[in-house]
Design an enzyme around this catalytic site. Structure first.
Site, mmCIF file in Angstrom:
data_model
loop_
_atom_site.group_PDB
_atom_site.id
_atom_site.type_symbol
_atom_site.label_atom_id
_atom_site.label_comp_id
_atom_site.label_asym_id
_atom_site.label_seq_id
_atom_site.Cartn_x
_atom_site.Cartn_y
_atom_site.Cartn_z
ATOM 1 N N VAL A 156 19.843 -2.238 -20.259
ATOM 2 C CA VAL A 156 20.095 -1.583 -20.507
ATOM 3 C C VAL A 156 21.030 -0.601 -20.058
ATOM 4 C CG1 VAL A 156 19.066 -2.666 -22.941
ATOM 5 C CG2 VAL A 156 18.589 -0.945 -21.189
ATOM 6 N N ARG A 165 -4.183 -10.904 -29.776
ATOM 7 C CA ARG A 165 -4.071 -11.552 -28.310
ATOM 8 C C ARG A 165 -2.842 -11.473 -28.305
ATOM 9 N NH1 ARG A 165 -5.585 -17.699 -26.794
ATOM 10 N NH2 ARG A 165 -4.288 -17.903 -24.380
ATOM 11 N N SER A 188 -0.651 -14.599 -25.945
ATOM 12 C CA SER A 188 -1.007 -15.909 -24.973
ATOM 13 C C SER A 188 -0.091 -15.904 -23.816
ATOM 14 C CB SER A 188 -0.670 -16.906 -25.768
ATOM 15 O OG SER A 188 -1.419 -16.676 -26.964
ATOM 16 N N ILE A 189 -0.499 -15.715 -22.859
ATOM 17 C CA ILE A 189 0.302 -16.332 -21.353
ATOM 18 C C ILE A 189 -0.754 -16.856 -20.202
ATOM 19 C CG2 ILE A 189 1.235 -14.758 -19.805
ATOM 20 C CD1 ILE A 189 2.115 -13.798 -22.244
ATOM 21 N N ILE A 190 -1.858 -16.937 -20.070
ATOM 22 C CA ILE A 190 -2.079 -18.209 -19.713
ATOM 23 C C ILE A 190 -3.613 -18.826 -20.363
ATOM 24 C CG2 ILE A 190 -4.190 -18.265 -17.551
ATOM 25 C CD1 ILE A 190 -2.815 -16.072 -16.121
ATOM 26 N N CYS A 208 -3.067 -8.724 -24.299
ATOM 27 C CA CYS A 208 -3.752 -8.638 -25.518
ATOM 28 C C CYS A 208 -3.946 -7.106 -26.401
ATOM 29 C CB CYS A 208 -4.654 -9.233 -25.905
ATOM 30 S SG CYS A 208 -5.948 -7.807 -25.241
#
Length: 627
Positions: free
Chosen positions: A281, A47, A49-51, A2
């Site tokens: 890229v 935030r 959100s990952i975990i 975050c």
């Protein structure tokens, strides 16, 4: 993952001020927001959100009696182990987040919590009873943390731009930082281009109480080179620690992908991670694209590769917006390419693995070979070499072959090496270019670092300097800011405490055997990936800046900027224009002597300056596009 922003001190409309600060970094956390506001402090959170994707994991987080409040940016990879220990000690958890481990860990161990952490982090904990703020940054500086004491208020957060929304903040340009910027291509200290704003250095924390700020260092790398094991044993240890680190860095409740170039670092991580997706890229300029090699490697290990060709038009047209996200100018052209790479990855995933840090830990930069080469020349007495260097600098034509060699070797390592960058301004050149001139500052920055590694071999000295300067203020700065600009978390398994513990013990011969670099790491990689990739010489992130600056439309764009009011305010513009015209009209310049990087350094600074100081406030790109 975050971003956060906050302040300690009195101000009217506290909640509105906090919300305005949070909105400037919405790109860091578009999934949700949270606020804590009382009469003494305000902490805001955005935030990604990952975990623990539930709302229970939203921040700010509180301890059991709500006497302590946390905002946190990053990931703690050993949080499950710490959580178990804290639960056994009686702490009550209300979420499955790694964030809550920090809160209860601080309750249990105080500042000693930091010694137990394995991860990337910047966080702040407000103690409501003691009215004290505790904030810390990880040992490598993967995640940013800025602070400013101004007009009776402490401001802190993930990005400087949030401070501009606070009525107690004075936005003043720090012109003193320009000289070092021109030589390093970034600001190499805890100072920033905003007067009174500082970045907390890696491995440091601060305590703020009763209007007093105290900063302490809690971690420092120590390169011993004392490993007595055989090369084969070391290769096995490198393989084991990297496998374990990659698995730790894959802990997530969402899909994890990987950046992929054609080099050994990202290729090895991609193989170890066994991710489903990879992203690359490049440019349609032949040698400036790694797409073909990356696709070929991905296919060889049965992984998908999404590639994007960056056009010159989009590269140049997005520069101002990218400077907004960067907060401060970094004159590394790869920073802009990273923006497009993260933008491409963010279309499919929220988390990627990336190979930053391997060169600093394992000895990977090509320039690390330099002290081990030309040994016969280096045996010439230093007074003679100094004389040859001065003669080359002042008497030989700038583009004459061998001039740079004589200049470099006319100085000691401590005098000549300060950053892993080439073709940038010498202090003498910077002093001439700046209207106010500049006092010599390079060795004021590097001497304290070299003093800490006295007696070490030259490669270890260079690694130590790069760990504290190049890695922090260039590599990790652009990695974090460009990833978060696109709401993408970038994880760096090479920059892991356990990996560092092993890398610190490696003797010189296991790091560099000129012209070969990263000897032990390549040995580990070659066991599982093809030799063509494992042994490939470091390329970096090739960007065709020197080509574009000879094209009329980009030449004119830069020329217009070099004759602007801002340019005339800071620079002797006749020098800039002479450099620009010389580059455009000259013959095909030798890579080691062309002026494109110098031109680019000044141009990027002026683009950044216009965005942040050319107008009252910089506007978020999302708001601009909505107009």
């Amino acid at each position: 993952m975050c971003g956060f922003a906050g302040f300690v001190g009195e101000v009217e409309n506290r909640e509105k001020v906090l919300v305005d600060m949070m909105n400037t970094i919405i790109h860091r956390g578009p999934d949700s927001e949270g606020k804590f506001v009382d009469g003494d402090a305000a902490l805001g959170f955005r935030r990604l959100s990952i975990i623990d994707l539930s709302e229970v994991g939203d921040q700010p987080l509180y301890n059991e009696d709500k006497s302590k409040v946390l905002v946190f940016n990053g990931e703690i990879y050993n949080y499950q182990e710490l959580r178990k220990e804290l639960a056994e000690a009686g702490h009550v958890f209300v979420s499955n987040t790694d964030s809550e481990t920090l809160l209860h860990g601080y309750e249990e161990w105080g500042e000693k919590l930091l010694d137990r952490l394995r991860g990337m982090y910047a966080f702040a904990i407000w103690d409501r009873k003691k009215k004290r703020l505790f904030a810390a940054r990880d040992i490598f500086g993967i995640k940013p943390l800025y602070y400013a004491q101004m007009n009776g208020t402490l401001l802190f957060g993930s990005e400087i731009k949030s401070f501009l929304e606070h009525p107690r903040f004075d936005k003043i340009f720090n012109e003193d930082a320009l000289g070092n910027y021109l030589s390093f291509q970034f600001v190499p200290t805890n100072e920033t281009f905003f007067k009174g704003v500082f970045c907390l250095q890696p491995g440091h924390y601060f305590l703020y109480e009763n209007g007093k700020l105290e900063i302490r260092r809690y971690f420092e790398p120590h390169f011993t080179g004392d490993c007595q094991k055989t090369f084969e044993e070391v290769v096995e240890e490198v393989e084991a620690v990297m496998k374990e680190s990659v698995q730790m860095h894959k802990i997530s409740d969402v899909e994890v992908a990987s950046y992929l170039s054609s080099g050994v670092d990202s290729s090895y991580l991609t193989y170890l991670g066994q991710v489903d997706r990879t992203f690359t890229v490049g440019f349609d300029e032949g040698k400036y694209s790694e797409i073909r090699d990356a696709k070929e490697f991905a296919a060889s290990i049965h992984m998908q590769n999404d590639a994007r060709v960056i056009t010159p038009e989009e590269y140049w047209d997005r520069l101002s917006d990218i400077q907004y996200y960067m907060d401060e100018p970094v004159a590394d052209p790869a920073a802009i390419a990273l923006f497009f790479l993260s933008e491409e990855a963010a279309k499919k995933v929220k988390v990627v693995l990336s190979g930053e840090g391997s060169d600093e830990l394992f000895g990977g930069y090509n320039i690390y070979c330099e002290p081990l080469e030309h040994t016969a020349f280096n045996r010439i007495p230093m007074p003679i070499r100094r004389a040859l260097g001065k003669f080359a600098e002042y008497c030989l034509p700038r583009r004459m072959k061998g001039r740079g060699f004589l200049m470099r070797h006319g100085k000691t390592l401590e005098e000549r090496y300060f950053a892993n960058a080439t073709n940038i301004f010498t202090e003498r050149e910077a002093d001439k270019l700046l209207k106010k001139g500049c006092a010599p500052g390079i060795q004021r920055v590097t001497k304290p670092l070299y003093d800490r590694v006295k007696g070490k071999d030259p490669v270890t000295k260079m690694q130590y300097v790069d760990l504290h300067l190049w890695l922090v203020h260039d590599i990790l700065m652009k990695g974090d800011k460009m990833g978060m600009a696109n709401s993408l978390e970038v994880r760096v398994p090479f920059l892991d405490k356990k990996v560092l513990e092993l890398a610190q013990t490696l003797p010189l011969d296991y790091k560099v055997r000129a012209p070969k670099t990263k000897v032990a790491l390549r040995g580990a990689a070659e066991k599982v990936i093809r030799s063509k990739t494992a042994e490939k010489k470091k390329l970096g992130f090739p960007i065709p800046i020197r080509v574009w600056l000879r094209e009329e439309k980009y030449y004119q764009r830069v020329r217009e900027t070099f004759t602007s009011e801002a340019a005339r305010k800071f620079f002797n513009t006749e020098i800039l224009l002479k450099m620009l015209d010389g580059h455009k009209n000259g013959k095909k310049a030798n890579e080691k002597t062309d002026d494109s990087r110098k031109i680019w350094s000044v141009y990027i600074f002026l683009v950044w300056y216009d965005r942040f100081f050319g107008h009252e406030k910089p506007v978020h790109p999302a708001r601009l596009s909505a107009v």
